[in-house]
Design a protein around this motif. Structure first.
Motif, PDB file in Angstrom:
ATOM      1  N   MET A 895       0.844  -1.206   0.000  1.00 24.88           N
ATOM      2  CA  MET A 895       0.000   0.000   0.000  1.00 24.88           C
ATOM      3  C   MET A 895       0.872   1.245   0.000  1.00 24.88           C
ATOM      4  SD  MET A 895      -3.126   1.087   2.483  1.00 24.88           S
ATOM      5  CE  MET A 895      -4.257  -0.186   2.059  1.00 24.88           C
ATOM      6  N   PHE A 896       1.920   1.206   0.772  1.00 21.23           N
ATOM      7  CA  PHE A 896       2.809   2.367   0.845  1.00 21.23           C
ATOM      8  C   PHE A 896       4.204   1.958   0.422  1.00 21.23           C
ATOM      9  CE2 PHE A 896      -0.410   2.952   4.171  1.00 21.23           C
ATOM     10  CZ  PHE A 896      -1.022   4.083   3.662  1.00 21.23           C
ATOM     11  N   ASN A 897       5.016   2.952   0.149  1.00 25.87           N
ATOM     12  CA  ASN A 897       6.368   2.670  -0.292  1.00 25.87           C
ATOM     13  C   ASN A 897       7.380   2.755   0.836  1.00 25.87           C
ATOM     14  OD1 ASN A 897       5.801   2.249  -3.036  1.00 25.87           O
ATOM     15  ND2 ASN A 897       5.511   4.446  -3.264  1.00 25.87           N
ATOM     16  N   SER A 898       7.047   3.520   1.888  1.00 25.20           N
ATOM     17  CA  SER A 898       8.040   3.653   2.944  1.00 25.20           C
ATOM     18  C   SER A 898       7.341   3.728   4.286  1.00 25.20           C
ATOM     19  CB  SER A 898       8.866   4.917   2.726  1.00 25.20           C
ATOM     20  OG  SER A 898       8.049   6.031   2.919  1.00 25.20           O
ATOM     21  N   ASN A 899       8.118   3.537   5.318  1.00 28.97           N
ATOM     22  CA  ASN A 899       7.550   3.592   6.659  1.00 28.97           C
ATOM     23  C   ASN A 899       7.093   5.004   7.007  1.00 28.97           C
ATOM     24  OD1 ASN A 899       7.990   0.952   6.902  1.00 28.97           O
ATOM     25  ND2 ASN A 899       9.693   1.098   8.363  1.00 28.97           N
ATOM     26  N   LEU A 900       7.750   5.954   6.409  1.00 28.67           N
ATOM     27  CA  LEU A 900       7.362   7.347   6.643  1.00 28.67           C
ATOM     28  C   LEU A 900       5.935   7.591   6.166  1.00 28.67           C
ATOM     29  CD1 LEU A 900       9.054   9.745   7.743  1.00 28.67           C
ATOM     30  CD2 LEU A 900       9.104  10.546   5.387  1.00 28.67           C
ATOM     31  N   VAL A 902       3.656   5.398   5.927  1.00 31.84           N
ATOM     32  CA  VAL A 902       2.749   4.696   6.836  1.00 31.84           C
ATOM     33  C   VAL A 902       2.495   5.556   8.071  1.00 31.84           C
ATOM     34  CG1 VAL A 902       2.402   2.626   8.214  1.00 31.84           C
ATOM     35  CG2 VAL A 902       3.579   2.477   6.034  1.00 31.84           C
ATOM     36  N   ALA A 903       3.597   6.147   8.560  1.00 34.13           N
ATOM     37  CA  ALA A 903       3.462   6.963   9.760  1.00 34.13           C
ATOM     38  C   ALA A 903       2.455   8.084   9.547  1.00 34.13           C
ATOM     39  CB  ALA A 903       4.815   7.543  10.139  1.00 34.13           C
ATOM     40  N   ARG A 904       2.433   8.632   8.349  1.00 36.30           N
ATOM     41  CA  ARG A 904       1.491   9.704   8.024  1.00 36.30           C
ATOM     42  C   ARG A 904       0.042   9.211   8.097  1.00 36.30           C
ATOM     43  NH1 ARG A 904      -1.681  12.629   7.365  1.00 36.30           N
ATOM     44  NH2 ARG A 904      -2.025  14.433   6.013  1.00 36.30           N
ATOM     45  N   PHE A 905      -0.140   7.945   7.808  1.00 37.59           N
ATOM     46  CA  PHE A 905      -1.508   7.423   7.719  1.00 37.59           C
ATOM     47  C   PHE A 905      -1.890   6.576   8.924  1.00 37.59           C
ATOM     48  CE2 PHE A 905      -0.976   8.721   3.398  1.00 37.59           C
ATOM     49  CZ  PHE A 905      -2.240   9.072   3.017  1.00 37.59           C
ATOM     50  N   ARG A 917     -14.157  -3.552   8.003  1.00 34.98           N
ATOM     51  CA  ARG A 917     -13.485  -2.292   8.272  1.00 34.98           C
ATOM     52  C   ARG A 917     -12.321  -2.478   9.210  1.00 34.98           C
ATOM     53  NH1 ARG A 917     -18.736   0.681  10.140  1.00 34.98           N
ATOM     54  NH2 ARG A 917     -18.955  -1.384  11.032  1.00 34.98           N
ATOM     55  N   GLY A 918     -11.348  -1.632   9.095  1.00 35.24           N
ATOM     56  CA  GLY A 918     -10.190  -1.753   9.957  1.00 35.24           C
ATOM     57  C   GLY A 918      -9.442  -0.449  10.084  1.00 35.24           C
ATOM     58  N   GLN A 919      -8.256  -0.531  10.653  1.00 37.72           N
ATOM     59  CA  GLN A 919      -7.501   0.663  10.957  1.00 37.72           C
ATOM     60  C   GLN A 919      -6.018   0.375  10.795  1.00 37.72           C
ATOM     61  OE1 GLN A 919      -7.779   1.907  15.003  1.00 37.72           O
ATOM     62  NE2 GLN A 919      -8.060   4.048  14.417  1.00 37.72           N
ATOM     63  N   ILE A 920      -5.291   1.362  10.282  1.00 40.15           N
ATOM     64  CA  ILE A 920      -3.847   1.193  10.160  1.00 40.15           C
ATOM     65  C   ILE A 920      -3.239   1.413  11.542  1.00 40.15           C
ATOM     66  CG2 ILE A 920      -1.756   2.145   9.157  1.00 40.15           C
ATOM     67  CD1 ILE A 920      -3.394   2.881   6.724  1.00 40.15           C
ATOM     68  N   LYS A 921      -2.397   0.448  11.977  1.00 44.67           N
ATOM     69  CA  LYS A 921      -1.844   0.569  13.321  1.00 44.67           C
ATOM     70  C   LYS A 921      -0.421   1.094  13.300  1.00 44.67           C
ATOM     71  CE  LYS A 921      -5.158  -0.722  16.021  1.00 44.67           C
ATOM     72  NZ  LYS A 921      -5.812   0.261  16.844  1.00 44.67           N
ATOM     73  N   LYS A 922       0.476   0.299  12.778  1.00 42.87           N
ATOM     74  CA  LYS A 922       1.863   0.706  12.881  1.00 42.87           C
ATOM     75  C   LYS A 922       2.665   0.106  11.751  1.00 42.87           C
ATOM     76  CE  LYS A 922       4.833   2.144  16.368  1.00 42.87           C
ATOM     77  NZ  LYS A 922       5.735   2.077  17.357  1.00 42.87           N
ATOM     78  N   ALA A 923       3.737   0.790  11.359  1.00 41.47           N
ATOM     79  CA  ALA A 923       4.559   0.301  10.264  1.00 41.47           C
ATOM     80  C   ALA A 923       5.395  -0.883  10.734  1.00 41.47           C
ATOM     81  CB  ALA A 923       5.474   1.408   9.777  1.00 41.47           C
ATOM     82  N   GLU A 924       5.623  -1.807   9.822  1.00 41.57           N
ATOM     83  CA  GLU A 924       6.499  -2.935  10.085  1.00 41.57           C
ATOM     84  C   GLU A 924       7.874  -2.603   9.537  1.00 41.57           C
ATOM     85  OE1 GLU A 924       5.854  -6.479  11.356  1.00 41.57           O
ATOM     86  OE2 GLU A 924       4.816  -4.881  12.444  1.00 41.57           O
ATOM     87  N   SER A 925       8.880  -3.187  10.162  1.00 43.12           N
ATOM     88  CA  SER A 925      10.223  -2.852   9.692  1.00 43.12           C
ATOM     89  C   SER A 925      10.503  -3.515   8.335  1.00 43.12           C
ATOM     90  CB  SER A 925      11.247  -3.271  10.724  1.00 43.12           C
ATOM     91  OG  SER A 925      11.074  -4.649  11.011  1.00 43.12           O
ATOM     92  N   LYS A 926       9.969  -4.734   8.143  1.00 47.90           N
ATOM     93  CA  LYS A 926      10.216  -5.417   6.883  1.00 47.90           C
ATOM     94  C   LYS A 926       8.948  -6.059   6.396  1.00 47.90           C
ATOM     95  CE  LYS A 926      14.061  -7.292   5.242  1.00 47.90           C
ATOM     96  NZ  LYS A 926      15.125  -8.291   5.104  1.00 47.90           N
ATOM     97  N   PRO A 927       8.608  -6.061   5.131  1.00 51.80           N
ATOM     98  CA  PRO A 927       9.173  -5.270   4.045  1.00 51.80           C
ATOM     99  C   PRO A 927       8.822  -3.784   4.175  1.00 51.80           C
ATOM    100  CG  PRO A 927       7.250  -6.450   3.306  1.00 51.80           C
ATOM    101  CD  PRO A 927       7.507  -6.910   4.692  1.00 51.80           C
ATOM    102  N   GLU A 928       9.552  -2.970   3.500  1.00 60.25           N
ATOM    103  CA  GLU A 928       9.381  -1.515   3.552  1.00 60.25           C
ATOM    104  C   GLU A 928       7.964  -1.141   3.117  1.00 60.25           C
ATOM    105  OE1 GLU A 928      11.277   2.304   4.166  1.00 60.25           O
ATOM    106  OE2 GLU A 928      11.624   0.266   4.844  1.00 60.25           O
ATOM    107  N   GLY A 929       7.314  -0.376   3.925  1.00 55.24           N
ATOM    108  CA  GLY A 929       5.983   0.103   3.552  1.00 55.24           C
ATOM    109  C   GLY A 929       4.860  -0.799   4.034  1.00 55.24           C
TER     110      GLY A 929
END
Lengths: 1117, 377
Positions: A895-900, A902-905, A917-929
């Motif tokens: 969905m995203f290209n970078s953890n940054l 993800v942090a925005r969303f 329905r759901g919610q974005i919680k937190k970025a994972e370290s791997k894979p990127e995004g």
């Protein structure tokens, strides 16, 4: 016989006629009033339901209140501008002929050529300007904005044409002027029945467009190439009594329709560069609200300009002076149309033509009647050359000064050449300098006609006039400076002031010296000087009168030097002052008086309620006054007898020995008192009529009328030169507007049949910004409009091309971008355009160039908002796929290209295709995004996860005014701007490539293999026998098959079997190897074949080439 | 568009007027030579603060300050308004900013509701009490109905640290109506508030006493309240002062204020402060007119921006600030006022000098035709 005798007696015959019969008739047929039930029995119909009464009352009030409109202040000037009648219609419908006929019927003289606006005096209080609208959508749009009355010409033999509906639509958008339909070509319909039918259908269609009952006029035919005289006359009458409603745009903007234009650029500039920007003066009647001098203007079809100079002129076509007579005299039926050559002179590019009106025009000697002709004849009769005349002409600046010869003046001003036979004479009219044109010819003695000539004469004259004005202003500068020096104890100046104000200046000079500042504001002239500097020269002179002019001359030279020095001093002072602290409060502690002193305190004693009152406010006197008012009779002032007690009160006897002055005063007072009483009565009476008490609405209405009265009265007696500074150039004045830096094409490509409008802009309207408008695609335009396609919009005065982005206002007030306008619903349009007031109508066309087919107006709408930013958004769906799923938690990637990102969303709402329905919680370290998300339920690995986001859409900043007036005459109606993408593609034959995703392809489906039906054992038990599966062994997978017999081999047999198996597998391996070898062989063979084939082809191609070369060589030879 | 129509000015004085008129008229301005020859050249902190406030109030404003800060170009955007908070510079009072806000608030697109923090009362600017009592009625005169104009003083604060807080609410108004103010009546009552912040409340009472003494010579209806604030509401610096106003029979209000001098070398005595305030008010009454002299320019602006109708207003002698404002009005809008010394129509009967009403200094009658200003939204 008996019978006979009996028969001799006549039987009675009733009288059927005569007096007696009438009498009897009357008695018999007496009229008896038929009474209604309510009349016969009123008691039964009395008030019996409070509810109904309440309803009745309510309804009555509703009806009454519906009639109310917000009271508007009436701002029509006393001498209004000519009414602008625009004649509109498709080509060949008889527009020009109608104007010709109308002008002929009004002025009794025919017009030879018709070009541009024609102004005619039609009545004692009415002038009309006729303007023909050519079949160009630009002209139609411009004229619809300024028209007072539209004569819509319809060819009855043909019916309505698109132009008519287009024009009606334009009118609806830009404020509906009065519209009157005129049916022409009625004589083409020979059949009376058909004629009647056509009239009816056309009328009803017209009514649906304008309003039911709109006036439609019939011009039944043509006689001697003219419409029937009485029909034209009737039409003229209709026009000249018509009343007009104020239109919002016209009542909020000053504007002017140019009926004359002159190029003021100096020939030297033109010689150097004929494409240089021009200085142009435009003449016309001011319309709308008063024009302020330093406002900016827009000329539709040309662009925005700053006013360089504005001044007013005498009217060339004035209303008749005396209103005693019933009809207009021959002399008063004036006509003014410089573009059409009326006024005797036609200006061409390289020549000036003088119209002589037939061969017999010279014989007429009463030159006073025709001022225009007079001027022409003056030119014809003049014997001296222009230069010599100018040399002889003289100007007297001051009343007792020696006249200055123009020849002396010539050395200073190079370009002051007046038309022959005319000179300037400055007339001191009540203190104000007026420029009056005087004919130098001997036989000229008529001053009354100078007005007309002044309007017609050359622009050079105006040039010089302005120069002279400047010289005047210099003088007055000096004079004003002198007033300033009054503070320096210049006693002679003090005397001057004394003359004017009548104040006793010197007596309390010492006391007032402390607050000289305040005292400077004690008279009008110095107040003006204090605030506006030197500029009120005319006004000051107007106040002071003439006696000063004598004083002025002697210290003129001295004053000039003084002025320079003072100017320098002033500049120095300004420099010192310019960085002082910015404070509103007066910090004048040194100026403040010592309030502890009794004397100082006494100066404001009457500012308090405890002090002395004015006689009109003094309680005791008011009480006294009331008593007077209450008394019916003014004479028994204070004289009455108390009847109860018999006491006699006697008011103070009026002193009869009063002097005649007092008598006058008392008379005046009495008159005033009577007037007041009358006013009081009027007010009371009016109130009674309206139903008792005064409502808030009445109060508003009264305020509006009072304001109107004040507006009229305030500057009524003021000199025009000063008045225009305070209030602006009011409607009805004839103006000359000078514009700077006008593109040369406006002058070189000028065509009078296209309207030249100078529309003034309100403060702020000269800026550009983002405009939000509610628009609706016109239902007659076949296609829909596309976002980011260029559109030509008419808004306010302007016509411009811009790029619109459409949007829909959603329920949460978000503007969602639309790719196309909806079919039948309004949507929002955002574009970069001129800032315009909310509620202004706008209209869009795709192309102003002449295009025959279809309806040209594509959309209409109103401005909702203007701003410097826009907030249109576009939906953007981000998709991702889960790669690991726990119970309600899932890890989603792509969905995203970078953890940054993800942090925005973080915390954003997401959703699967199956609406979990759901919610974005937190970025994972791997894979990127990738990120962790939680859902309301377990999702599937095959699900796609969406995140809905909103992306801001930028509106392109494109604003391109339609400069149709600058085009050459033959291509005036073919202005081309930016083209739409569609147009470009069509022209260049480019087809857009479809996206490969969007293409349809054959659907390939694998045949579905179903699992065998398995019925649980428990269910099987309960099934009826016929439904039970009959083959039990089939039920279990690994159940031994019952119908097979087990084979038990002996030793011999098993040996054979194993051998056979070995052989079989040996054979299989052999076959496999052979197959592999064969395929390798085939592959190699194919390769060699392919290479050979290639070589062969190359050879063949070369052969063909060489053949062609040979042929070509042959041909060359 | 015209584009090049930039008005140029020199010097920092009257910067507020220029900015106000620029925003209202939409015309860009350029001011050069701002304190060019002084030791501290360029824009001061409070001016920069004002520019920031204008930026908050508008949308699309473009501002470019030169490197030295001695010149800047200002191109105004659309006046938006809305709900804002602004930290005012403590070198000037909140009154400095309120003047700009009062001028612009009626023309905002959205209703303006703004919280201003800073110095509520200082020596230079009209105090917030003066605005509340004197300026709001001026604006109310131009409205058909009062739609809820409000100025509440939450906290008070004096120089140098401030700490005052004011809440100004101005609903959006469609158009101002023309006024005809020719009578201002006679002063019927005198009211006022004395405050003592972070000092003994007795000081306020002492001020009341001295101020009251001055007015009782003229009128018996004098009433001053003491507003002693505690804790947060008293701001951050010690000081005392007062704001007085006089109301006339026709509802005209004259204001004056005085505050203790906070500088170290001079110490104000409350009696003097009270007396000074009273004398300032007497000055104001002597000037008279239908508008307080501090708000003359405000009235002129409103008069200029009404519909195309005649407005009249009698004021006291024009202050230098108003005179400059009238000049600026001409530069921005091309509008000129008719200025006449005011002559009371009823004063003819008092021919003799001793019989004439003693109404202070001469008044000026301002007459103008509004420019027909219409809010663009």
């Amino acid at each position: 016989m008996d019978e006979l005798n009996d028969g001799s007696k006549k039987s009675h015959k009733k009288p059927h006629s005569g007096r007696k019969a009438e009498k009897k008739d009357k008695k018999k047929n007496q009229h008896i009033q038929e009474l209604t039930d309510a009349q016969r029995n009123p008691k039964a119909f009395t008030f019996n339901s409070a509810v109904r009464a309440e309803r009745n009352f309510r309804r009555g009030q509703d009806i009454q209140t519906k009639k109310h409109h917000v009271p508007k202040v009436d701002r029509t000037p006393i001498e209004p501008p000519p009414i602008l009648v625009v004649v509109v219609g498709p080509p060949k419908v008889g527009k020009s002929l109608l104007i010709h006929c109308l002008i002929k019927s009004f002025t009794k003289q025919p017009l030879t050529t018709l070009k541009g606006p024609v102004t005619v005096v039609t009545g004692k209080k009415r002038r009309i300007t006729f303007m023909e609208c050519n079949n160009d959508i630009n002209s139609m749009i411009d004229l619809a904005k300024i028209a007072d009355l539209v004569l819509l010409l319809i060819d009855a033999s043909f019916g309505f044409e698109m132009e008519i509906f287009e024009f009606l639509n334009i009118c609806q958008v830009h404020g509906m002027p009065k519209i009157m339909g005129v049916l022409t070509h009625l004589d083409m319909l020979k059949n009376t029945k058909a004629l009647k039918k056509t009239k009816k259908t056309l009328k009803h269609r017209f009514w649906t467009e304008v309003y039911a009952g709109a006036k439609l006029f019939y011009l039944s035919g043509i006689l001697h190439n003219e419409y029937l005289r009485n029909e034209v006359k009737n039409l003229g009458r209709f026009i000249s009594v018509m009343k007009f409603r104020p239109l919002i745009w016209q009542m909020t903007h000053p504007y002017l329709l140019a009926d004359r234009m002159e190029d003021l650029t100096s020939p030297e500039v033109l010689r150097q560069n004929d494409k240089a920007d021009r200085t142009v003066s435009v003449y016309g009647y001011m319309r709308g609200i008063p024009l302020i001098k330093n406002s900016s203007v827009h000329i539709p079809g040309c662009g925005d300009f700053l006013l360089k100079d504005v001044s007013f002129l005498p009217d060339p076509c004035p209303l008749p002076e005396q209103l005693k007579k019933r009809a207009l005299g021959e002399k008063e039926r004036l006509i003014y149309a410089p573009f059409s050559g009326v006024g005797g002179i036609v200006y061409d590019k390289d020549a000036v033509y003088i119209e002589l009106a037939g061969s017999h025009s010279h014989t007429k000697t009463s030159s006073g009647e025709q001022p225009v002709r007079d001027m022409v004849s003056n030119i014809l009769e003049s014997k001296n050359t222009l230069d010599s005349k100018i040399a002889q002409s003289e100007v007297q600046l001051f009343s007792n000064a020696a006249p200055i010869l123009a020849s002396e003046f010539q050395s200073e001003s190079t370009n002051s050449n007046l038309p022959e036979g005319i000179s300037l004479k400055h007339v001191d009219d009540n203190g104000r300098q007026r420029r009056k044109v005087v004919f130098n010819d001997d036989n000229d003695d008529d001053d009354g006609d100078n007005m007309e000539v002044d309007g017609d004469d050359d622009d050079e004259e105006d040039d010089e006039g302005i120069e002279k004005d400047n010289s005047d202003s210099d003088l007055s500068d000096v004079e004003v400076k002198k007033v300033d020096s009054a503070d320096d104890d210049d006693s002679s100046e003090d005397d001057l002031m004394e003359d004017k104000t009548g104040l006793n200046w010197k007596s309390n000079l010492a006391q007032k010296a402390a607050n000289a500042f305040l005292e400077r504001q004690a008279d009008s002239a110095s107040l003006w000087k204090l605030v506006y500097g030197e500029t009120k020269f005319q006004g000051i002179r107007g106040v002071r009168g003439k006696e000063e002019e004598g004083n002025k001359e002697e210290d003129l030279e001295e004053g000039l030097f003084k002025m320079v020095k003072q100017n320098e001093d002033k500049k120095l002072l300004e420099k010192d002052m310019m960085d002082l602290e910015d404070v509103t409060k007066k910090i004048n502690k040194e100026q403040s008086r010592d309030w502890s002193q009794e004397a100082v305190r006494n100066t404001i004693k009457d500012c308090f309620v405890t002090g002395k009152w004015k006689s009109t406010e003094d309680a005791r006197k008011l009480l006294h006054g009331d008593k007077i008012d209450d008394d019916d009779d003014d004479i028994c002032d204070g004289d009455f007898e108390d009847l109860e007690t018999g006491e006699k009160h006697e008011g103070k006897p009026e002193e009869s020995t009063a002097e005649p002055e007092d008598e006058d005063k008392s008379k005046e007072k009495l008159a005033e008192k009577k007037k007041k009483l009358k006013e009081k009565f009027d007010v009371e009476y009016d109130d009674g009529k309206d139903g008792g008490d005064k409502t808030w609405y009445d109060e508003l209405r009264r305020e509006a009328t009072e304001q109107a009265e004040l507006n009229r009265k305030q500057f009524e007696d003021m000199d025009d030169a000063l008045r225009v500074q305070l209030e602006g150039f009011r409607a009805g004045q004839r103006l000359i507007i000078e514009l700077d830096k006008v593109p040369c094409e406006l002058v070189t490509n000028f065509d009078a049949s296209y309207p030249l409008i100078v529309g003034s802009l309100q403060p702020g309207e000269e800026n550009v910004g983002f405009v939000k408008a509610r628009v609706k695609k016109h239902r007659w335009f076949e296609r829909i409009l596309k976002t980011n396609d260029p559109l030509i919009i008419s808004l306010g005065w302007r016509r411009f091309q811009t790029i619109a982005v459409y949007s829909k206002l959603e329920d949460n007030l978000r503007h969602r971008m639309l790719k196309y306008t909806p079919q039948h619903v309004a949507c929002m349009a955002h574009f970069w355009g001129p800032i315009t007031r909310t509620g202004t109508g706008l209209l869009a066309v795709q192309d102003v160039a002449a295009r025959q087919s279809g309806f040209r107006i594509v959309a209409t709408g109103t401005v909702l908002d203007t701003n410097q930013t826009t907030e249109i958004t576009k939906k953007l769906k981000l998709t991702g796929v889960p790669y690991k799923i726990y119970k309600k938690t899932a890890f989603i990637k792509d969905m995203f290209n970078s953890n940054l990102e993800v942090a925005r969303f973080e915390g954003a709402r997401i959703k699967t295709v199956s609406n979990i329905r759901g919610q974005i919680k937190k970025a994972e370290s791997k894979p990127e995004g990738a990120f962790r998300a939680t859902f309301e339920d377990k999702i599937q690995l095959s699900d796609i996860v969406f995140c809905r986001t909103w992306y801001k859409v930028e509106v392109p900043k494109m604003y391109n005014p339609v400069t149709s007036l600058l085009l050459p005459a033959e291509s005036k109606n073919s202005w081309r701007g930016m083209k739409t993408v569609g147009q470009l593609k069509r022209e260049q034959g480019v087809h857009s490539q479809p996206q490969s995703d969007s293409l349809y392809s054959e659907i390939q489906r694998d045949p579905v293999v179903f699992k065998p039906l398995s019925i649980p054992r428990r269910l099987q038990k309960e099934l009826p026998y016929r439904m039970k599966p009959k083959h039990r062994h089939n039920m279990r997978k690994n159940a031994p098959k019952l119908d097979r017999v087990a084979v038990v081999r002996d030793v011999e047999e098993s040996k054979v079997a194993s051998l056979m198996a070995k052989l079989k597998s040996n054979y299989k391996a052999k076959v496999r190897q052979q197959k592999r070898e064969m395929s390798a062989r085939v592959k190699q063979h194919r390769q060699t074949n392919h290479l050979e084939e290639m070589q062969r082809q190359r050879k063949r191609a070369e052969k063909i080439k060489s053949q062609h070369r040979k042929q070509a060589k042959k041909q060359n030879h | 568009m015209v584009g090049k129509n930039v008005l140029e000015f020199k010097g920092s004085q009257y910067m507020r007027q220029r900015l106000i008129l620029s925003v209202v008229s939409g015309k860009p301005i350029k001011i050069t030579q701002i304190r060019a020859k002084e030791d501290n050249p360029g824009l001061t902190e409070y001016e920069a603060n004002l520019l920031r406030l204008l930026d908050k109030l508008t949308n699309g404003t473009w501002l470019e300050v030169s490197e030295t800060g001695t010149a800047f170009s200002f191109s105004p955007g659309a006046l938006i308004g809305g709900t804002l908070t602004h930290e005012c510079c403590k070198l000037r009072g909140i009154g400095y900013y309120l003047e700009v806000l009062m001028a612009l608030a009626p023309f905002c697109k959205k209703p303006l509701s703004i919280i201003l923090r800073g110095v509520t009362c200082n020596q230079k600017d009209p105090s917030v009490d003066s605005f509340k009592q004197g300026a709001l009625p001026v604006l109310r005169r131009f409205m058909v109905i009062d739609p809820g104009l409000e100025l509440t003083i939450k906290k008070r604060g004096v120089e140098p640290l401030g700490g005052g807080e004011v809440h100004f609410v101005c609903p959006s108004i469609k158009q101002l109506k023309p006024i005809q103010l020719k009578d201002w009546g006679k002063v019927k009552k005198v009211r006022g508030t004395m405050f003592a912040l972070r000092v003994s409340p007795a000081l306020a009472n002492r001020m009341v006493e001295s101020a009251k003494g001055v007015f009782l010579n003229f009128i018996p209806d004098v009433f001053f309240t003491v507003d002693h604030l505690k804790g947060q509401a008293a701001g951050k610096s010690p000081g005392f002062g007062g704001s007085l106003y006089a109301e006339t029979t026709d509802g005209v209000i004259f204001t004056s204020d005085c505050v203790s001098d906070c500088s170290a070398q001079s110490h104000s005595v409350p009696e003097d402060v009270g007396r000074n305030a009273a004398h300032a008010l007497l000055d104001e009454i002597s000037c008279g007119g239908c508008v307080d002299s501090a708000f003359q320019s405000l009235a002129c602006l409103y008069m200029a921006l009404t519909s195309k109708d005649v407005s009249k207003c009698v004021t006291g002698p024009l202050t230098p600030y108003t005179i400059k404002f009238l000049q600026h009005l001409r530069e921005f809008f091309g509008l000129m006022f008719q200025l006449e010394p005011y002559r009371d129509p009823a004063s003819d009967e008092f021919d003799q000098d001793d019989n004439r009403l003693r109404l202070g200094v001469n008044k000026v009658e301002l007459t103008c035709v509004g420019i027909g200003y219409q809010k663009l939204v």
